[in-house]
Write a protein that holds these residues in place. Sequence first.
Motif, PDB file in Angstrom:
ATOM      1  N   ILE A   1      19.257   1.523-152.710  1.00  0.00           N
ATOM      2  CA  ILE A   1      20.464   0.767-152.353  1.00  0.00           C
ATOM      3  C   ILE A   1      21.317   0.513-153.586  1.00  0.00           C
ATOM      4  O   ILE A   1      22.543   0.701-153.566  1.00  0.00           O
ATOM      5  CB  ILE A   1      20.084  -0.558-151.670  1.00  0.00           C
ATOM      6  CG1 ILE A   1      19.456  -0.280-150.300  1.00  0.00           C
ATOM      7  CG2 ILE A   1      21.316  -1.464-151.518  1.00  0.00           C
ATOM      8  CD1 ILE A   1      18.847  -1.503-149.633  1.00  0.00           C
TER       9      ILE A   1
ATOM     10  N   ASP B   1      28.222  -1.022-146.178  1.00  0.00           N
ATOM     11  CA  ASP B   1      26.798  -0.895-146.445  1.00  0.00           C
ATOM     12  C   ASP B   1      26.529   0.343-147.295  1.00  0.00           C
ATOM     13  O   ASP B   1      27.236   1.361-147.193  1.00  0.00           O
ATOM     14  CB  ASP B   1      26.005  -0.824-145.140  1.00  0.00           C
ATOM     15  CG  ASP B   1      25.736  -2.207-144.554  1.00  0.00           C
ATOM     16  OD1 ASP B   1      25.944  -3.197-145.277  1.00  0.00           O
ATOM     17  OD2 ASP B   1      25.309  -2.293-143.393  1.00  0.00           O
TER      18      ASP B   1
ATOM     19  N   GLY C   1      20.165  -2.859-141.846  1.00  0.00           N
ATOM     20  CA  GLY C   1      20.769  -1.730-141.142  1.00  0.00           C
ATOM     21  C   GLY C   1      21.582  -2.169-139.949  1.00  0.00           C
ATOM     22  O   GLY C   1      21.083  -2.879-139.070  1.00  0.00           O
TER      23      GLY C   1
ATOM     24  N   THR D   1      22.260  -3.867-146.056  1.00  0.00           N
ATOM     25  CA  THR D   1      21.730  -2.500-145.992  1.00  0.00           C
ATOM     26  C   THR D   1      20.212  -2.508-145.857  1.00  0.00           C
ATOM     27  O   THR D   1      19.616  -1.550-145.339  1.00  0.00           O
ATOM     28  CB  THR D   1      22.144  -1.701-147.248  1.00  0.00           C
ATOM     29  OG1 THR D   1      23.557  -1.759-147.398  1.00  0.00           O
ATOM     30  CG2 THR D   1      21.741  -0.236-147.125  1.00  0.00           C
TER      31      THR D   1
ATOM     32  N   THR E   1      24.535   3.015-147.507  1.00  0.00           N
ATOM     33  CA  THR E   1      23.600   3.941-146.871  1.00  0.00           C
ATOM     34  C   THR E   1      23.610   5.331-147.501  1.00  0.00           C
ATOM     35  O   THR E   1      22.775   6.160-147.181  1.00  0.00           O
ATOM     36  CB  THR E   1      23.915   4.075-145.376  1.00  0.00           C
ATOM     37  OG1 THR E   1      25.289   4.458-145.216  1.00  0.00           O
ATOM     38  CG2 THR E   1      23.696   2.743-144.664  1.00  0.00           C
TER      39      THR E   1
END
Length: 410
Positions: free
Chosen positions: A99, A43, A82, A79, A45
């Motif tokens: 992102i 992901d 979450g 993402t 983040t």
Amino acid sequence: MTDLKSDFVRTLQERGFIHQCSDLAALDEKASQGVITAYIGFDATASSLHVGSLVQIMLLRWLQKTGHKPIVLMGGGTTKVGDPSGKDTQRSMLTVEQIDDNIAGIKAAFMPFLSFSDDAALMANNAEWLDKLGYVDFLRDYGVHFTINRMMTFDSVKLRLDREQPLTFLEFNYMLMQAVDFLELNRRYGCALQMGGSDQWGNIINGVELCRRVDAKGVFALTSPLITTASGAKMGKTAEGAVWLNADRLSPYDYWQFWRNTEDADVGRFLKLFTELSLDEIARLEALQGAEINDAKKVLASEATALLHGREAADQAAAAAKSAFEEGRLSTDLPTVEIAGSEGVHAALIAAGFASSKGEARRLAAGGGVRVNDQPVSDVDQPIGGFAASEGGAIKLAAGKKKIALVRTV
């Protein structure tokens, strides 16, 4: 070539990468018969991955080195939701632009480890299919295969509920989205294996089940152990923050120093996980006693740094550390910061990343941990420009026994 492919499971076992596997014997047999396509999701983040992701990257590297095909899956879609795994609270929501920027940054971490030429590896983005899912279709096609009863047993859910922390419906859907990823990659690329950290076991098994229920396909799950240091600290976290993989967020020198500071009890394990040295050579290094264990740590630091930043950068970092710590000389390869000469020593400590605040700088100095030009400094308010610079125009700043930077005044 068949023998090389059959090395995949054995290599992971010998080097300590395997925590759980849905059917290790069947996976080993499949690997010996032909190319396995496997993926790990990441992901977006942050704009860089950190050392905590390195085990997963090395899993993909060994997969490729033993003749199989890795897929790096960017979580452009997931993402937005979450992952609740291992979290007490919901992750901060990022914009689509944030992102996309983060994905652009973390892609760089894979280039030194994997070859993407001639279709040897793929990089995909789950936004490609997740963004197109209609909500009702998503529930009808996939939601019907998952029960709330079973999802409530997953650690990522139980952790929140046991601590009476809220788990949003948005996050609850994450595990279904990850399962859809496995199904899509299996359909598109014949992907038969999903790998990840041990905290992802429940999510990965959901994908295995979805492939079986929807397409009657047999696929595999494999997780690696959660890596902590001998003292129990989480891998990749230090007092100064995350150990980033991108050079623009952490210099090769600081990356080298991170590995050089490995605890004695972790040296052998980390050599197996984070270098490609032979097991015989690792056994020799692991057996070193007393002060000689530092030689093994230097090998670990140089080999790990060479994999990420290249051999030249690793050699420069090693030479800079030797000059600073063993020979007392300054090297231009040491981290360098520039601040106004009128700024206090505390500002130099903060700029170098040795302290996060003026208060922390004062506490460090009070404990005898601050030195400028090898002399202890107790008053961090005194101007850094009041200290003599070397012939190269730099002032030597040290925090503790192992952190050194050069300060140039402007």
